[in-house]
Design a protein around this motif. Structure first.
Motif, PDB file in Angstrom:
ATOM      1  N   PHE A 178      13.102   3.620   8.281  1.00 50.10           N
ATOM      2  CA  PHE A 178      11.797   3.093   8.664  1.00 50.10           C
ATOM      3  C   PHE A 178      11.884   1.842   9.528  1.00 50.10           C
ATOM      4  O   PHE A 178      10.867   1.206   9.798  1.00 50.10           O
ATOM      5  CB  PHE A 178      10.967   2.768   7.414  1.00 50.10           C
ATOM      6  CG  PHE A 178      10.561   3.980   6.639  1.00 50.10           C
ATOM      7  CD1 PHE A 178       9.450   4.723   7.003  1.00 50.10           C
ATOM      8  CD2 PHE A 178      11.301   4.388   5.540  1.00 50.10           C
ATOM      9  CE1 PHE A 178       9.073   5.848   6.296  1.00 50.10           C
ATOM     10  CE2 PHE A 178      10.939   5.511   4.817  1.00 50.10           C
ATOM     11  CZ  PHE A 178       9.823   6.242   5.198  1.00 50.10           C
ATOM     12  N   SER A 179      13.086   1.472   9.958  1.00 52.81           N
ATOM     13  CA  SER A 179      13.232   0.259  10.766  1.00 52.81           C
ATOM     14  C   SER A 179      12.544   0.410  12.111  1.00 52.81           C
ATOM     15  O   SER A 179      12.028  -0.566  12.673  1.00 52.81           O
ATOM     16  CB  SER A 179      14.713  -0.059  10.977  1.00 52.81           C
ATOM     17  OG  SER A 179      15.375   1.025  11.619  1.00 52.81           O
ATOM     18  N   GLY A 180      12.506   1.614  12.663  1.00 45.49           N
ATOM     19  CA  GLY A 180      11.840   1.819  13.948  1.00 45.49           C
ATOM     20  C   GLY A 180      10.361   1.549  13.872  1.00 45.49           C
ATOM     21  O   GLY A 180       9.777   0.896  14.751  1.00 45.49           O
ATOM     22  N   ALA A 181       9.719   2.029  12.806  1.00 46.03           N
ATOM     23  CA  ALA A 181       8.286   1.802  12.647  1.00 46.03           C
ATOM     24  C   ALA A 181       7.985   0.318  12.485  1.00 46.03           C
ATOM     25  O   ALA A 181       7.081  -0.225  13.120  1.00 46.03           O
ATOM     26  CB  ALA A 181       7.765   2.586  11.446  1.00 46.03           C
ATOM     27  N   ALA A 182       8.757  -0.357  11.625  1.00 48.71           N
ATOM     28  CA  ALA A 182       8.500  -1.774  11.374  1.00 48.71           C
ATOM     29  C   ALA A 182       8.768  -2.618  12.615  1.00 48.71           C
ATOM     30  O   ALA A 182       7.985  -3.507  12.969  1.00 48.71           O
ATOM     31  CB  ALA A 182       9.355  -2.258  10.205  1.00 48.71           C
ATOM     32  N   THR A 183       9.885  -2.345  13.293  1.00 47.45           N
ATOM     33  CA  THR A 183      10.217  -3.119  14.495  1.00 47.45           C
ATOM     34  C   THR A 183       9.195  -2.887  15.602  1.00 47.45           C
ATOM     35  O   THR A 183       8.682  -3.836  16.212  1.00 47.45           O
ATOM     36  CB  THR A 183      11.619  -2.742  14.994  1.00 47.45           C
ATOM     37  OG1 THR A 183      12.572  -2.983  13.961  1.00 47.45           O
ATOM     38  CG2 THR A 183      11.983  -3.558  16.220  1.00 47.45           C
ATOM     39  N   GLY A 184       8.893  -1.623  15.879  1.00 42.81           N
ATOM     40  CA  GLY A 184       7.957  -1.313  16.952  1.00 42.81           C
ATOM     41  C   GLY A 184       6.575  -1.860  16.702  1.00 42.81           C
ATOM     42  O   GLY A 184       5.949  -2.455  17.589  1.00 42.81           O
ATOM     43  N   LEU A 185       6.079  -1.679  15.475  1.00 42.74           N
ATOM     44  CA  LEU A 185       4.747  -2.178  15.157  1.00 42.74           C
ATOM     45  C   LEU A 185       4.701  -3.701  15.167  1.00 42.74           C
ATOM     46  O   LEU A 185       3.702  -4.298  15.578  1.00 42.74           O
ATOM     47  CB  LEU A 185       4.307  -1.649  13.790  1.00 42.74           C
ATOM     48  CG  LEU A 185       3.991  -0.150  13.728  1.00 42.74           C
ATOM     49  CD1 LEU A 185       3.691   0.273  12.306  1.00 42.74           C
ATOM     50  CD2 LEU A 185       2.821   0.187  14.640  1.00 42.74           C
ATOM     51  N   SER A 206       5.174   8.123  13.740  1.00 42.53           N
ATOM     52  CA  SER A 206       4.418   8.496  12.538  1.00 42.53           C
ATOM     53  C   SER A 206       3.446   7.408  12.110  1.00 42.53           C
ATOM     54  O   SER A 206       2.332   7.699  11.672  1.00 42.53           O
ATOM     55  CB  SER A 206       5.382   8.819  11.392  1.00 42.53           C
ATOM     56  OG  SER A 206       6.211   9.919  11.716  1.00 42.53           O
ATOM     57  N   PHE A 207       3.865   6.161  12.235  1.00 41.82           N
ATOM     58  CA  PHE A 207       3.042   5.060  11.736  1.00 41.82           C
ATOM     59  C   PHE A 207       2.195   4.407  12.834  1.00 41.82           C
ATOM     60  O   PHE A 207       1.146   3.842  12.534  1.00 41.82           O
ATOM     61  CB  PHE A 207       3.933   3.988  11.090  1.00 41.82           C
ATOM     62  CG  PHE A 207       4.447   4.382   9.743  1.00 41.82           C
ATOM     63  CD1 PHE A 207       3.718   4.102   8.597  1.00 41.82           C
ATOM     64  CD2 PHE A 207       5.665   5.040   9.606  1.00 41.82           C
ATOM     65  CE1 PHE A 207       4.194   4.462   7.349  1.00 41.82           C
ATOM     66  CE2 PHE A 207       6.148   5.400   8.366  1.00 41.82           C
ATOM     67  CZ  PHE A 207       5.419   5.119   7.232  1.00 41.82           C
ATOM     68  N   ALA A 208       2.637   4.453  14.059  1.00 41.44           N
ATOM     69  CA  ALA A 208       1.893   3.822  15.142  1.00 41.44           C
ATOM     70  C   ALA A 208       0.806   4.759  15.653  1.00 41.44           C
ATOM     71  O   ALA A 208       0.845   5.969  15.447  1.00 41.44           O
ATOM     72  CB  ALA A 208       2.838   3.446  16.286  1.00 41.44           C
ATOM     73  N   SER A 209      -0.168   4.191  16.327  1.00 35.70           N
ATOM     74  CA  SER A 209      -1.256   4.956  16.907  1.00 35.70           C
ATOM     75  C   SER A 209      -1.677   4.278  18.207  1.00 35.70           C
ATOM     76  O   SER A 209      -1.375   3.097  18.435  1.00 35.70           O
ATOM     77  CB  SER A 209      -2.440   5.035  15.939  1.00 35.70           C
ATOM     78  OG  SER A 209      -2.988   3.750  15.699  1.00 35.70           O
ATOM     79  N   PRO A 210      -2.381   4.989  19.074  1.00 35.01           N
ATOM     80  CA  PRO A 210      -2.841   4.362  20.328  1.00 35.01           C
ATOM     81  C   PRO A 210      -3.707   3.128  20.100  1.00 35.01           C
ATOM     82  O   PRO A 210      -3.738   2.227  20.934  1.00 35.01           O
ATOM     83  CB  PRO A 210      -3.638   5.482  21.001  1.00 35.01           C
ATOM     84  CG  PRO A 210      -3.051   6.745  20.467  1.00 35.01           C
ATOM     85  CD  PRO A 210      -2.675   6.436  19.050  1.00 35.01           C
ATOM     86  N   SER A 211      -4.392   3.078  18.962  1.00 34.49           N
ATOM     87  CA  SER A 211      -5.240   1.914  18.695  1.00 34.49           C
ATOM     88  C   SER A 211      -4.425   0.638  18.558  1.00 34.49           C
ATOM     89  O   SER A 211      -4.932  -0.458  18.831  1.00 34.49           O
ATOM     90  CB  SER A 211      -6.063   2.142  17.428  1.00 34.49           C
ATOM     91  OG  SER A 211      -5.220   2.342  16.311  1.00 34.49           O
TER      92      SER A 211
END
Length: 250
Positions: free
Chosen positions: A71-78, A176-181
């Motif tokens: 899940f490091s990608g989701a946390a880092t990117g967000l 999975s966790f990010a969205s365009p918003s």
């Protein structure tokens, strides 16, 4: 604060009316856009890369301790998109662009050029403030998107090639966790921050007093006030976004 709100409202109204009546100073707008871009792009890039690396290091260490490396990608990117990019953009604008605007307008005020414009019937807000405000908003919008891209790519490269992560898990969890918003809200924050930086810098420059020392004090006050307002407004906007867009459950 009230004076700055009045100046911002006046500049926005004057700029919008001038655009539709073809009285807007497009030459000054283009000139300011070029100046702001050349002044802030390289420092922003040099800050965005370390921000991506630092976020990747901290997130990966915490994720490794709890066994959630995937899940490091989701946390880092967000983290970069939601908070890092707008704040990096606004702070660089406040330090590089806001100080230059305050120094320029402060020098004009001390030399009584602004008073001379008023005597000749030229509104300094329409001629000087509105083009700088619109240019700062545009540059802030573009820089935020640039920082989002650079920060995400930097985190990806560092996680995959230096921390043993896998490309699929990094991009998959982020998708999975990010969205365009998330990106839209980051750009909206950047636009609001651009307005704050421009209005505070212009207000301090137009109200400079006391000769060259007054110009220096105006530049210092513009940067300090901008940074304080940026962090305060960021807290409010982050809470508003959390209420409008609750966290996604995957």
């Amino acid at each position: 604060m009230g004076r700055q709100l009045a100046l911002g409202a006046h500049a926005l109204r004057a700029g919008i009316v001038d655009v539709f009546t073809w009285r807007f100073s497009f030459s000054e707008f283009i000139k300011q856009c070029g100046f702001m871009a050349t002044t802030s792009v390289l420092p922003t890039l040099l800050v965005a890369i370390p921000i991506g690396v630092i976020v990747s290091i901290q997130v990966s260490n915490i994720a490794g301790q709890i066994g959630a490396n995937s899940f490091s990608g989701a946390a880092t990117g967000l983290g970069v998109v939601r908070q890092g990019a707008p704040l990096v953009t606004s702070l660089l604008l406040a330090g590089a662009v806001g100080s230059a605007i305050a120094a320029d307008l402060g020098s004009r005020t001390i030399r009584e050029e602004v008073d001379a414009m008023r005597v000749m019937g030229v509104d300094p807000v329409e001629r000087l403030v509105a083009p700088r405000l619109f240019a700062c908003v545009l540059v802030s919008f573009l820089l935020c998107g640039f920082v989002c891209f650079v920060g995400f790519v930097t985190g990806y490269v560092f996680n995959v090639y230096f921390q043993g992560g896998t490309p699929g898990s990094y991009t998959g969890t982020f998708a999975s966790f990010a969205s365009p918003s998330d990106l839209v809200f980051a750009l909206i924050k950047a636009v609001i921050f651009g307005v704050i930086v421009a209005v505070v810098a212009c207000d301090r420059g137009l109200n400079a007093q006391g000769g060259p020392a007054g110009v220096a004090n105006s530049v210092n006050a513009a940067v300090v006030n901008s940074v304080i307002l940026l962090f305060a407004v960021n807290v409010v906007l982050t809470q508003v976004f959390a209420l409008i867009e609750p966290p996604r459950v995957v």
